[in-house]
Design a protein around this motif. Structure first.
Motif, PDB file in Angstrom:
ATOM      1  N   GLU A  69       0.838  -1.194   0.000  1.00 30.10           N
ATOM      2  CA  GLU A  69       0.000   0.000   0.000  1.00 30.10           C
ATOM      3  C   GLU A  69       0.874   1.246   0.000  1.00 30.10           C
ATOM      4  N   GLY A  70       0.528   2.209  -0.840  1.00 28.76           N
ATOM      5  CA  GLY A  70       1.299   3.443  -0.953  1.00 28.76           C
ATOM      6  C   GLY A  70       2.308   3.436  -2.076  1.00 28.76           C
ATOM      7  N   ALA A  71       2.550   2.269  -2.686  1.00 31.43           N
ATOM      8  CA  ALA A  71       3.519   2.184  -3.777  1.00 31.43           C
ATOM      9  C   ALA A  71       3.014   2.933  -5.007  1.00 31.43           C
ATOM     10  N   ASP A  72       3.938   3.392  -5.825  1.00 31.66           N
ATOM     11  CA  ASP A  72       3.610   4.147  -7.036  1.00 31.66           C
ATOM     12  C   ASP A  72       3.586   3.236  -8.253  1.00 31.66           C
ATOM     13  N   VAL A  73       2.549   3.386  -9.075  1.00 30.65           N
ATOM     14  CA  VAL A  73       2.450   2.711 -10.368  1.00 30.65           C
ATOM     15  C   VAL A  73       2.318   3.797 -11.416  1.00 30.65           C
TER      16      VAL A  73
ATOM     17  N   PHE B  87      -0.311   6.394 -10.121  1.00 35.92           N
ATOM     18  CA  PHE B  87      -1.341   5.799  -9.269  1.00 35.92           C
ATOM     19  C   PHE B  87      -0.713   5.343  -7.962  1.00 35.92           C
ATOM     20  N   THR B  88      -1.498   5.440  -6.894  1.00 29.98           N
ATOM     21  CA  THR B  88      -1.048   4.996  -5.571  1.00 29.98           C
ATOM     22  C   THR B  88      -1.801   3.738  -5.181  1.00 29.98           C
TER      23      THR B  88
ATOM     24  N   ARG C 299     -10.893   7.474 -10.653  1.00 32.46           N
ATOM     25  CA  ARG C 299      -9.896   7.238 -11.704  1.00 32.46           C
ATOM     26  C   ARG C 299      -9.006   6.115 -11.182  1.00 32.46           C
ATOM     27  N   ALA C 300      -9.442   4.904 -11.432  1.00 37.54           N
ATOM     28  CA  ALA C 300      -8.894   3.733 -10.755  1.00 37.54           C
ATOM     29  C   ALA C 300      -8.062   2.873 -11.695  1.00 37.54           C
TER      30      ALA C 300
ATOM     31  N   GLN D 287      -2.926  12.335  -6.392  1.00 40.98           N
ATOM     32  CA  GLN D 287      -3.236  13.763  -6.455  1.00 40.98           C
ATOM     33  C   GLN D 287      -1.998  14.536  -6.900  1.00 40.98           C
ATOM     34  N   PRO D 288      -2.141  15.486  -7.833  1.00 36.93           N
ATOM     35  CA  PRO D 288      -0.976  16.254  -8.320  1.00 36.93           C
ATOM     36  C   PRO D 288      -0.389  17.118  -7.219  1.00 36.93           C
TER      37      PRO D 288
END
Length: 200
Positions: free
Chosen positions: A129-133, A145-146, A170-171, A199-200
């Motif tokens: 959880e929290g990783a960036d894609v 995406f988080t 936006r999944a 979120q930007p």
């Protein structure tokens, strides 16, 4: 059967509650078909499409994934295509879902292993959880995406509506095989990673 385009999926599709197998053997989740195929059929509207460029690469730095994206449509039996086993190190984007970054559920499918060896999503179970894609599109724009959750599910109880169903978010969903093997050597579970646009 020709691969569906965004115009072809602009109409509502029939999502049937069936398992998705992102492996070299087994069938994909059934996304279209007749209502009589199963009493558990769920009608889900296709996501609205804009003129956004389509995705062509996914990067997950924390587990070493950096892959081009193949377009995946539907097989003749209405099941979702998976990448060819010989291209096991390449993930695929389901064109019947949302474009990553647009409103709706975007789905990326990758093998865990194939008969040719380790595949692109082999280490997906290590994602936290929290990783960036990061998903880049054909004009060079990248959506981040988080990861919000992961779950392992039996292919006999695949949560089709939860994964492919309509959402205002936006999944992004990442899917591969997981778990023990059945008597025919096929993994009995799927691993699903859920992520939301950062979120930007």
């Amino acid at each position: 059967m020709h691969q569906p385009t965004w115009r072809a999926v602009a109409l509502p599709v029939l999502v049937l509650l069936a398992s998705l197998t992102a492996c070299s053997s087994g069938a994909g989740a059934r996304i279209s078909g007749d209502a009589d195929d199963t009493p558990a059929a769920v009608r889900t509207p296709a996501p609205e499409r804009t003129a956004s460029a389509e995705p062509d690469r996914v990067t997950i730095a924390s587990i070493g994934v950096d892959s081009a994206l193949l377009p995946l449509g539907l097989n003749q039996d209405g099941t979702v295509e998976v990448p060819p086993a010989r291209q096991g190190m390449t993930a695929g984007w389901y064109t019947g879902g949302a474009v990553p970054g647009e409103r709706g559920a975007a789905v990326i499918i990758g093998h865990n292993d194939t008969r040719f060896g380790k595949a692109v999503f082999h280490d997906l179970r290590d994602l936290r959880e929290g990783a960036d894609v990061a998903v880049r599109n054909s004009v060079g724009k990248t959506a981040h995406f988080t990861v919000t959750a992961t779950e392992t599910v039996s292919k006999r109880a695949f949560p089709t509506k939860k994964v492919y169903g309509s959402t205002n978010d936006r999944a992004l969903r990442l899917i591969t095989c997981d778990g023990a093997f059945d008597t025919q050597g096929h993994p009995v579970d799927n691993l699903i990673v859920y992520a939301e646009l950062a979120q930007p």
